[in-house]
Scaffold this motif. Structure first.
Motif, mmCIF file in Angstrom:
data_model
loop_
_atom_site.group_PDB
_atom_site.id
_atom_site.type_symbol
_atom_site.label_atom_id
_atom_site.label_comp_id
_atom_site.label_asym_id
_atom_site.label_seq_id
_atom_site.Cartn_x
_atom_site.Cartn_y
_atom_site.Cartn_z
ATOM 1 N N GLY A 243 -8.132 -8.024 1.646
ATOM 2 C CA GLY A 243 -8.736 -6.793 1.111
ATOM 3 C C GLY A 243 -10.222 -7.161 0.866
ATOM 4 N N ASP B 292 -3.377 -3.719 8.103
ATOM 5 C CA ASP B 292 -2.944 -2.810 7.368
ATOM 6 C C ASP B 292 -1.459 -2.268 7.077
ATOM 7 O OD1 ASP B 292 -5.588 -1.955 7.198
ATOM 8 O OD2 ASP B 292 -5.961 -0.614 8.586
ATOM 9 N N ARG C 183 -11.765 -7.318 4.188
ATOM 10 C CA ARG C 183 -12.373 -5.980 4.768
ATOM 11 C C ARG C 183 -13.591 -5.520 3.936
ATOM 12 N NH1 ARG C 183 -7.946 -3.125 7.055
ATOM 13 N NH2 ARG C 183 -7.108 -4.686 8.381
ATOM 14 N N GLU D 8 3.759 -3.696 8.028
ATOM 15 C CA GLU D 8 2.551 -4.252 8.062
ATOM 16 C C GLU D 8 2.180 -4.398 9.479
ATOM 17 O OE1 GLU D 8 0.045 -8.107 6.734
ATOM 18 O OE2 GLU D 8 2.497 -8.133 6.653
ATOM 19 N N ARG E 208 -3.900 5.004 6.088
ATOM 20 C CA ARG E 208 -3.540 3.596 6.208
ATOM 21 C C ARG E 208 -3.750 2.775 5.012
ATOM 22 N NH1 ARG E 208 -1.196 5.555 9.436
ATOM 23 N NH2 ARG E 208 -1.496 5.888 11.784
ATOM 24 N N ILE E 209 -2.855 2.093 4.540
ATOM 25 C CA ILE E 209 -2.688 1.309 3.432
ATOM 26 C C ILE E 209 -3.476 0.107 3.569
ATOM 27 C CG2 ILE E 209 -1.694 0.319 1.471
ATOM 28 C CD1 ILE E 209 0.600 2.325 2.210
ATOM 29 N N PRO E 210 -4.655 -0.279 2.936
ATOM 30 C CA PRO E 210 -5.342 -1.489 3.081
ATOM 31 C C PRO E 210 -4.533 -2.767 2.420
ATOM 32 C CG PRO E 210 -6.505 -0.265 0.916
ATOM 33 C CD PRO E 210 -5.260 0.745 1.878
ATOM 34 N N PRO E 211 -4.879 -3.823 3.071
ATOM 35 C CA PRO E 211 -4.067 -5.105 2.635
ATOM 36 C C PRO E 211 -3.915 -5.257 1.222
ATOM 37 C CG PRO E 211 -5.556 -5.507 4.468
ATOM 38 C CD PRO E 211 -6.127 -4.171 3.865
ATOM 39 N N LYS F 212 -0.972 -4.045 -0.608
ATOM 40 C CA LYS F 212 0.625 -4.402 -0.385
ATOM 41 C C LYS F 212 0.854 -5.406 -1.487
ATOM 42 C CE LYS F 212 1.135 -8.296 2.503
ATOM 43 N NZ LYS F 212 0.891 -9.191 3.715
ATOM 44 N N MET G 165 -4.796 1.972 14.481
ATOM 45 C CA MET G 165 -4.119 1.100 13.958
ATOM 46 C C MET G 165 -4.889 -0.041 13.841
ATOM 47 S SD MET G 165 -0.213 1.187 14.975
ATOM 48 C CE MET G 165 0.883 2.584 14.654
ATOM 49 N N ARG G 166 -4.746 -1.150 12.759
ATOM 50 C CA ARG G 166 -5.570 -2.410 12.671
ATOM 51 C C ARG G 166 -4.784 -3.532 12.167
ATOM 52 N NH1 ARG G 166 -11.319 -3.402 9.647
ATOM 53 N NH2 ARG G 166 -11.380 -5.603 10.106
#
Length: 501
Positions: free
Chosen positions: A465, A191, A468, A155, A213-216, A219, A187-188
């Motif tokens: 998410g 993510d 976002r 993360e 980049r896998i969104p939150p 997770k 990066m952010r």
């Protein structure tokens, strides 16, 4: 647990590259600084990049000479399925597949369950047999990191664009600060990346990283994986370690592949019964509008027939001509709603049209109509339309209308009273989410899930998410829900501002 890049090494200290020489006689002696106003040409980061590039080029030559015919087999093994999408259809995956092929893949190895230290795949082992004696200490260390460090989910905690970032391994909790120049620009915070980190003299950096980049909110799957791995070592009465992650590399990659494929696959649209969306229009011939209404009015559960008649149209002789009403049921198994609209019925003259959005509802309503009306109703036919067709037609209609509809909506929402009512209604629906059973939470409601630490982290990921999605561009006609209100209901920390880099 927190790891840092090594502290600055003194001139007379042992060189951190492992050569056994003093730092001033080894790596420091190679340091050169560019002229003023330009980037440093020789730094720990640039040295490892140069060494890594040289090794990659050498390994690619070994691959082409000895194993080029096996590359497709490696792609199948990487994807863990025989009918995987061809590599030429996913060229972006080379950034994570190529290191697997060069450093990890071995067709003779069984699924990793051994506690032994990984030795690297067939390509790197072949290379070392021929070149090990001529490699520098830094190159040896890079190969060791590439073959023994776990590939895990990180993360993004903080970002210093153009310089690096702080990452947290979701599976073992380790935080590490990496140096990453161009990659950090993308990066952010919040993510997640699927990556391998190399810890080298005076620098830690990404050795390999997947392109997405896998969104939150994704997770959640990773937290579930963590719980599964923790259960595997529970008998040993200890926490997960990096060594465990190398043992379970296939299980970890399997979750990455599931997330990757899910992100590349259009979502399957479902109604609130969990049925796939498929528009159905059922046509019936009926004997009279009044008899049809008398028989079918009870389908509008909770609505009196007198209320339905408020919307009716009458013929000059006082008979019922046209009427429309909803097919309603009490409650909803997927949402915390008092009622659910299952479809719409339109009676006009001696014709009955019913519109529903799934095959299951179409069967149910046809059974209801034929049971209630019997010989007074004859099924003429049913039209179906997939969501893709409906979306295409909607786009065509929007193109014809231009921005007229958007302007009308904006004008409506400029009225403060109307906007407050719409916002309140949307917020009421949003806040009902905390009482809704969520499949991603194992069928628990968010209120139930936040009781334990894993569930709390999952709910937080889902809310991130959602936030976002709220950040997507939109004009004044967009009504955005208050996610902090959900945080208060769930006793989660309230965010005072949007995440910043």
């Amino acid at each position: 647990m927190r790891s840092h890049p090594h502290e600055k090494t003194g001139r007379n200290s042992p060189c951190p590259c492992g050569s056994g020489k003093k730092y001033k006689q080894c790596c420091l002696s190679n340091t050169s600084i560019a002229s003023a106003g330009t980037e440093t040409l020789d730094t720990p980061w640039s040295r490892q990049r140069d060494a890594s590039d040289r090794l990659t080029a050498d390994l690619m030559r070994v691959l082409r000479r000895y194993f080029v015919d096996s590359a497709l087999d490696a792609w199948v093994d990487f994807n863990q399925e025989d009918d995987s999408v061809p590599l030429d259809k996913m060229p972006h995956e080379l950034s994570i597949f190529s290191p697997y092929l060069l450093f990890e893949w071995d067709p003779e190895w069984p699924a990793r369950r051994s506690a032994k230290r990984p030795q690297g795949g067939i390509v790197v082992q072949t290379y070392l047999k021929k070149a090990a004696t001529r490699l520098s200490a830094l190159e040896h260390l890079i190969l060791e990191q590439a073959t023994t460090r776990p590939v895990s989910f990180y993360e993004i905690v903080r970002v210093h664009p153009g310089r690096g970032a702080v990452l947290r391994d979701i599976l073992i909790g380790e935080e590490i600060e990496i140096e990453e120049h161009s990659g950090s620009e993308m990066m952010r915070p919040g993510d997640v990346i699927y990556a391998q980190i190399w810890i080298l003299p005076e620098v830690a950096t990404l050795g390999r990283s997947a392109p997405i980049r896998i969104p939150p909110d994704r997770k959640v799957e990773i937290i579930k994986l963590r719980a599964q791995l923790q259960r595997k070592i529970k008998k040993q009465n200890r926490e997960l370690t990096a060594a465990d992650l190398t043992r379970y590399t296939d299980e970890i990659r399997a979750v990455y592949l599931e997330i990757r494929d899910a992100m590349n696959t259009p979502p399957k649209l479902q109604n609130t019964d969990g049925d796939p969306f498929l528009s159905h229009k059922l046509h019936f011939n009926i004997q009279s509008a009044q008899s049809a209404l008398d028989a079918l009015a009870p389908l509008a559960v909770g609505v009196a027939k007198e209320e339905l008649l408020d919307q009716a149209e009458w013929a000059p002789d006082g008979s019922l001509r046209n009427i429309e009403f909803a097919w309603i049921k009490k409650g909803n198994k997927m949402q915390s709603w008092e009622n659910t609209v299952l479809g719409h019925l339109k009676i006009y003259g001696k014709t009955l049209l019913v519109e529903v959005n799934s095959a299951n509802r179409a069967r149910r309503i046809r059974d209801e109509i034929e049971k209630r009306l019997g010989s007074q109703a004859t099924h003429v036919g049913t039209e179906t339309e997939a969501p893709e067709q409906m979306l295409k037609q909607a786009r065509q209609r929007k193109a014809l209308r231009g921005a007229e509809e958007e302007i009308d909506q904006y004008s409506l929402l400029r009225d403060p009273e109307i906007r407050r009512q719409i916002e309140a209604e949307i917020q009421k629906h949003i806040e009902g989410w905390v009482h809704t059973e969520i499949p991603a939470l194992g069928g628990r409601t968010p209120l139930q899930a936040v009781v334990d630490s894993d569930g709390r982290e999952m709910v937080e990921a889902l809310l991130q998410g959602w936030e976002r999605q709220n950040e997507l561009p939109g004009g004044a006609s967009i009504v955005r829900p208050d996610i902090n209100a959900l945080r208060r209901l769930l006793n989660l920390p309230v965010k005072t501002e949007s995440p910043m880099k």
